[in-house]
Design an enzyme around this catalytic site. Structure first.
Site, PDB file in Angstrom:
ATOM      1  N   ALA A  14       1.362   0.792  13.066  1.00  0.00           N
ATOM      2  CA  ALA A  14       2.592   1.285  13.694  1.00  0.00           C
ATOM      3  C   ALA A  14       3.306   0.209  14.498  1.00  0.00           C
ATOM      4  O   ALA A  14       4.068   0.512  15.412  1.00  0.00           O
ATOM      5  CB  ALA A  14       2.264   2.476  14.584  1.00  0.00           C
ATOM      6  N   VAL A  57      -4.815  -3.498  19.457  1.00  0.00           N
ATOM      7  CA  VAL A  57      -4.677  -4.540  18.444  1.00  0.00           C
ATOM      8  C   VAL A  57      -5.995  -4.616  17.690  1.00  0.00           C
ATOM      9  O   VAL A  57      -7.058  -4.794  18.302  1.00  0.00           O
ATOM     10  CB  VAL A  57      -4.355  -5.897  19.085  1.00  0.00           C
ATOM     11  CG1 VAL A  57      -4.308  -6.996  18.014  1.00  0.00           C
ATOM     12  CG2 VAL A  57      -3.042  -5.841  19.845  1.00  0.00           C
ATOM     13  N   SER A 143       1.801   5.890  -2.008  1.00  0.00           N
ATOM     14  CA  SER A 143       3.070   5.443  -2.575  1.00  0.00           C
ATOM     15  C   SER A 143       3.234   6.065  -3.953  1.00  0.00           C
ATOM     16  O   SER A 143       2.242   6.426  -4.608  1.00  0.00           O
ATOM     17  CB  SER A 143       3.076   3.913  -2.695  1.00  0.00           C
ATOM     18  OG  SER A 143       4.235   3.461  -3.372  1.00  0.00           O
ATOM     19  N   TYR A 157      -1.600  -3.458  -5.482  1.00  0.00           N
ATOM     20  CA  TYR A 157      -0.951  -2.404  -4.701  1.00  0.00           C
ATOM     21  C   TYR A 157      -1.018  -1.075  -5.434  1.00  0.00           C
ATOM     22  O   TYR A 157      -1.344  -0.037  -4.842  1.00  0.00           O
ATOM     23  CB  TYR A 157       0.501  -2.792  -4.428  1.00  0.00           C
ATOM     24  CG  TYR A 157       1.220  -1.847  -3.510  1.00  0.00           C
ATOM     25  CD1 TYR A 157       0.897  -1.767  -2.160  1.00  0.00           C
ATOM     26  CD2 TYR A 157       2.255  -1.046  -3.988  1.00  0.00           C
ATOM     27  CE1 TYR A 157       1.566  -0.908  -1.312  1.00  0.00           C
ATOM     28  CE2 TYR A 157       2.929  -0.183  -3.154  1.00  0.00           C
ATOM     29  CZ  TYR A 157       2.591  -0.114  -1.814  1.00  0.00           C
ATOM     30  OH  TYR A 157       3.254   0.744  -0.973  1.00  0.00           O
TER      31      TYR A 157
END
Length: 250
Positions: A14, A57, A143, A157
């Site tokens: 994010a 992080v 996706s 991907y």
């Protein structure tokens, strides 16, 4: 309706101010959820300040980093696995954008780790907390590439995002006894700050005549996180402006 007051949500990947991950964090926060966000760079702390969230992080391809983040979380109701594709600290290499014959094993492992290992590790280590929720939500940001369609020279991907849908269905089945739903959101051409001019042009060619916005994707994710979506699980939901239903391309 559509309240997340009393819920805690973690959204990975994010860090980008105009990305799907941060748009989702902001939308979930607006419905009252407590938010935890991660990225690979310090910019995540700026995003956290904007919405009053906790931030970490972490390189989520590393199990040690995942365990560190999990160690700071005491309860979790909503997990949004958004990290992947690419990151500021670990961008996709040029060797990943090629056909299978020309690809090195190292590039294959690097791309799959960034896109798939992150999802596996985060889900594995947070499942006990989501199970405790009794109405947990796990949402995978996949996706249309891989599961529905494909792009030239993007086998890593495509393979990773298709695998994410398979993992979604498996988790939905195995975790239903804990009241958990697990669904995958499959965006098409979305106008984030990470896309190229070519990708913007492709977005303009879809039936609705434009690329989608991160906020439009976030609205679907947010709905899936609510109690109103409690009977939807194991689904791969396309949000692509009609691109995948368009047979004629000229």
């Amino acid at each position: 309706m559509f309240s997340l007051v009393g819920k805690t949500a973690l959204i990975t990947g994010a860090g980008a101010s105009n990305g799907i991950g941060f748009a989702t964090a902001r939308a979930l926060r607006e419905l009252g959820a407590e938010i935890i966000i991660t990225s690979t760079t310090d910019r995540i702390h700026e995003r956290a300040k904007e919405i009053g969230a906790k931030s970490f992080v972490a390189d989520l391809t590393q199990e040690s980093d995942v365990k560190t983040v999990v160690g700071h979380i005491s309860n979790l109701d909503i997990l949004v696995n958004n990290a992947g594709m690419t990151s500021v600290s670990s961008p996709a290499s040029s060797g990943e954008a090629t056909d299978v014959a020309a690809m090195s094993v190292e590039d294959w492992h690097r791309g799959m780790s960034r896109n798939m290992d992150t999802t596996f590790l985060v889900t594995k280590h947070l499942l006990p907390l989501v199970r405790n929720s009794q109405s947990g939500r796990i949402i995978m940001i996949s996706s249309i590439t891989g599961y529905v369609m494909a792009m030239k020279n993007q086998p890593i991907y495509a393979a990773a995002k298709a695998a994410m849908v398979g993992l979604t269905k498996s988790i939905a089945l195995d975790e239903a006894k804990y009241g958990i739903t697990c669904n995958a959101v499959l965006p098409g051409w979305i106008a984030t700050e990470a896309i190229s001019e070519k990708e913007k042009a492709n977005g303009a060619s879809v039936p609705l005549g434009r690329g989608g916005t991160p906020e439009e994707v976030a609205s679907l994710i947010t709905y899936l996180a609510t109690s109103e979506a409690s009977y939807i699980t194991g689904q791969a939901i396309v949000i692509d402006g009609g691109n995948s239903i368009k047979e004629e391309r000229s």
